[in-house]
Motif scaffolding. Structure first.
Motif, short mmCIF file in Angstrom:
data_model
loop_
_atom_site.label_atom_id
_atom_site.label_comp_id
_atom_site.label_asym_id
_atom_site.label_seq_id
_atom_site.Cartn_x
_atom_site.Cartn_y
_atom_site.Cartn_z
N ASN A 141 0.81 -1.22 -0.08
CA ASN A 141 -0.10 -0.03 -0.06
C ASN A 141 0.72 1.25 0.09
O ASN A 141 0.56 2.44 -0.73
N LEU A 142 1.96 1.14 0.91
CA LEU A 142 2.82 2.26 0.81
C LEU A 142 3.35 2.76 -0.59
O LEU A 142 3.61 4.00 -0.95
N LEU A 143 3.82 1.78 -1.27
CA LEU A 143 4.53 1.72 -2.50
C LEU A 143 3.76 1.90 -3.73
O LEU A 143 4.20 1.68 -4.58
N GLN A 144 2.34 1.67 -3.36
CA GLN A 144 1.20 1.65 -4.30
C GLN A 144 1.59 0.48 -5.32
O GLN A 144 1.43 0.59 -6.46
N ILE A 145 1.80 -0.72 -4.87
CA ILE A 145 1.95 -1.73 -5.76
C ILE A 145 0.54 -2.58 -5.66
O ILE A 145 -0.17 -2.76 -4.63
N GLN A 146 0.22 -3.16 -6.79
CA GLN A 146 -1.06 -3.74 -7.06
C GLN A 146 -1.09 -5.10 -6.18
O GLN A 146 -0.21 -5.78 -6.04
N ARG A 147 -2.31 -5.28 -5.39
CA ARG A 147 -2.48 -6.35 -4.56
C ARG A 147 -2.30 -7.65 -5.65
O ARG A 147 -2.76 -7.75 -6.88
N HIS A 148 -2.10 -8.88 -4.75
CA HIS A 148 -1.98 -10.32 -5.46
C HIS A 148 -2.46 -11.08 -4.25
O HIS A 148 -2.15 -10.81 -3.10
N ASP A 149 -2.88 -12.34 -4.86
CA ASP A 149 -3.34 -13.16 -3.80
C ASP A 149 -2.22 -13.85 -3.16
O ASP A 149 -2.33 -14.39 -2.12
N ASP A 150 -1.08 -14.01 -4.00
CA ASP A 150 0.14 -14.61 -3.57
C ASP A 150 0.96 -13.53 -2.83
O ASP A 150 1.43 -12.63 -3.55
N TYR A 151 1.33 -13.46 -1.44
CA TYR A 151 1.97 -12.52 -0.89
C TYR A 151 3.38 -12.60 -1.16
O TYR A 151 4.28 -11.64 -1.11
N LEU A 152 3.84 -13.86 -1.56
CA LEU A 152 5.30 -13.68 -2.07
C LEU A 152 5.48 -13.14 -3.43
O LEU A 152 6.70 -12.71 -3.66
N VAL A 153 4.51 -13.07 -4.25
CA VAL A 153 4.45 -12.24 -5.53
C VAL A 153 4.64 -10.84 -5.11
O VAL A 153 5.40 -10.06 -5.75
N MET A 154 3.66 -10.57 -4.26
CA MET A 154 3.94 -8.91 -3.62
C MET A 154 5.15 -8.57 -3.17
O MET A 154 5.81 -7.38 -3.46
N ILE A 164 7.08 -13.64 -13.34
CA ILE A 164 6.37 -14.77 -13.78
C ILE A 164 7.61 -15.51 -14.39
O ILE A 164 7.36 -16.85 -14.42
N ALA A 165 8.30 -14.81 -15.03
CA ALA A 165 9.44 -15.69 -15.86
C ALA A 165 10.74 -16.08 -14.75
O ALA A 165 11.47 -16.80 -15.34
N ASP A 166 10.78 -15.93 -13.66
CA ASP A 166 11.84 -16.08 -12.57
C ASP A 166 11.61 -17.82 -12.25
O ASP A 166 10.52 -18.05 -11.74
N PRO A 167 12.50 -18.53 -12.55
CA PRO A 167 12.16 -19.80 -12.34
C PRO A 167 12.44 -20.13 -11.04
O PRO A 167 11.87 -21.32 -10.62
N LYS A 168 12.98 -19.35 -10.13
CA LYS A 168 13.38 -19.61 -8.96
C LYS A 168 12.05 -19.24 -7.92
O LYS A 168 12.17 -19.75 -6.80
N THR A 169 11.13 -18.86 -8.40
CA THR A 169 9.84 -18.52 -7.75
C THR A 169 8.84 -19.69 -7.85
O THR A 169 8.30 -20.00 -9.00
N ASP A 170 8.57 -20.37 -6.78
CA ASP A 170 7.88 -21.54 -6.66
C ASP A 170 6.76 -21.35 -5.82
O ASP A 170 6.79 -21.53 -4.75
N HIS A 171 5.50 -20.80 -6.13
CA HIS A 171 4.49 -20.60 -5.21
C HIS A 171 3.82 -21.82 -4.56
O HIS A 171 3.47 -21.95 -3.43
#
Length: 244
Positions: free
Chosen positions: A139-152, A230-237
């Motif tokens: 919210n402080l940085l005005q970043i779009q919310r996402h269901d996955d908190y790791l993505v945010m 999305i393209a980062d292969p090290k991010t496994d939700h």
């Protein structure tokens, strides 16, 4: 040579202690017996406490025999070191519970370094405090919310790296010199009937176009950031963690 042991025993002047100074040495022996060793009963320490007496050396020699010190009075440094070792052992024995779980500073630093190297290794993504912290930052940085908190969290990291580093802030703070604009080359598309109003309208239109360009730039940056996530292969939700 005695500084570490003196510091461990909370001696008032561990760095400046001089065992060759007779008065300082005698006072030190009295302090050591009174505060740490306590071999004698309080009422039996009178002769040792009388540091100005001519008989003090005899009292000290008797004290050394009573505590089973293996050195002679003439071997002053060895005697002091031995008595300090005895005091440390006794101090530890009196406070065993206090020191049994203590960790050397070197080991603590090693553990802290390892933990700092992998700050997300024990991250609980389901912790309410973690979610609340990520949401507050978003919210402080005005970043779009996402269901996955790791993505945010990943988006926050990208934004901080690109916009909030010292180099980025310094670059953004640099004054930009504007280029001269020839208003007559920009067609307004309508006529207000007043030359001054026409010129003001042209200026407003140019400012609006500049705002649209800045907006498009931000949209493009947002698209790039999302694509990087999305393209980062090290991010496994599915695993609930970032990294391998």
């Amino acid at each position: 040579m005695f500084r570490r042991k003196l510091s461990a025993l909370d001696y008032h002047n561990p760095s400046g202690f001089n065992c060759r100074d007779e008065t300082e040495f005698r006072n030190f022996i009295v302090w050591l017996e009174d505060q740490k060793i306590r071999h004698y009963k309080i009422e039996d320490r009178g002769n040792l406490r009388n540091i100005h007496s001519d008989d003090w050396p005899k009292s000290f020699e008797k004290y050394m025999k009573d505590v089973n010190c293996p050195f002679k009075m003439q071997e002053r440094q060895e005697t002091v070191d031995w008595l300090l070792g005895l005091a440390v052992r006794l101090e530890y024995g009196d406070n065993a519970d206090k020191y049994k779980d203590s960790t050397p500073d070197g080991a603590k630093n090693t553990d802290n370094t390892a933990k700092n190297a992998e700050p997300l290794i024990n991250l609980d993504v389901n912790n309410p405090d973690f979610k609340a912290g990520v949401m507050a930052l978003a919210n402080l940085l005005q970043i779009q919310r996402h269901d996955d908190y790791l993505v945010m969290l990943k988006a926050i990291r990208i934004l901080v790296q690109e916009r909030l580093t010292q180099d980025a802030i310094a670059k953004a703070s640099q004054s930009k010199e504007g280029l001269p604009v020839a208003l007559e080359k920009h067609i307004l598309g309508f006529d207000t009937g007043d030359a001054v109003l026409n010129e003001a309208a042209q200026i407003l239109r140019l400012l609006h176009i500049e705002e649209l360009r800045e907006l498009q730039t931000k949209i493009n940056e947002a698209i790039v950031a999302v694509q990087a996530i999305i393209a980062d292969p090290k991010t496994d939700h599915r695993l609930g963690k970032v990294g391998r």
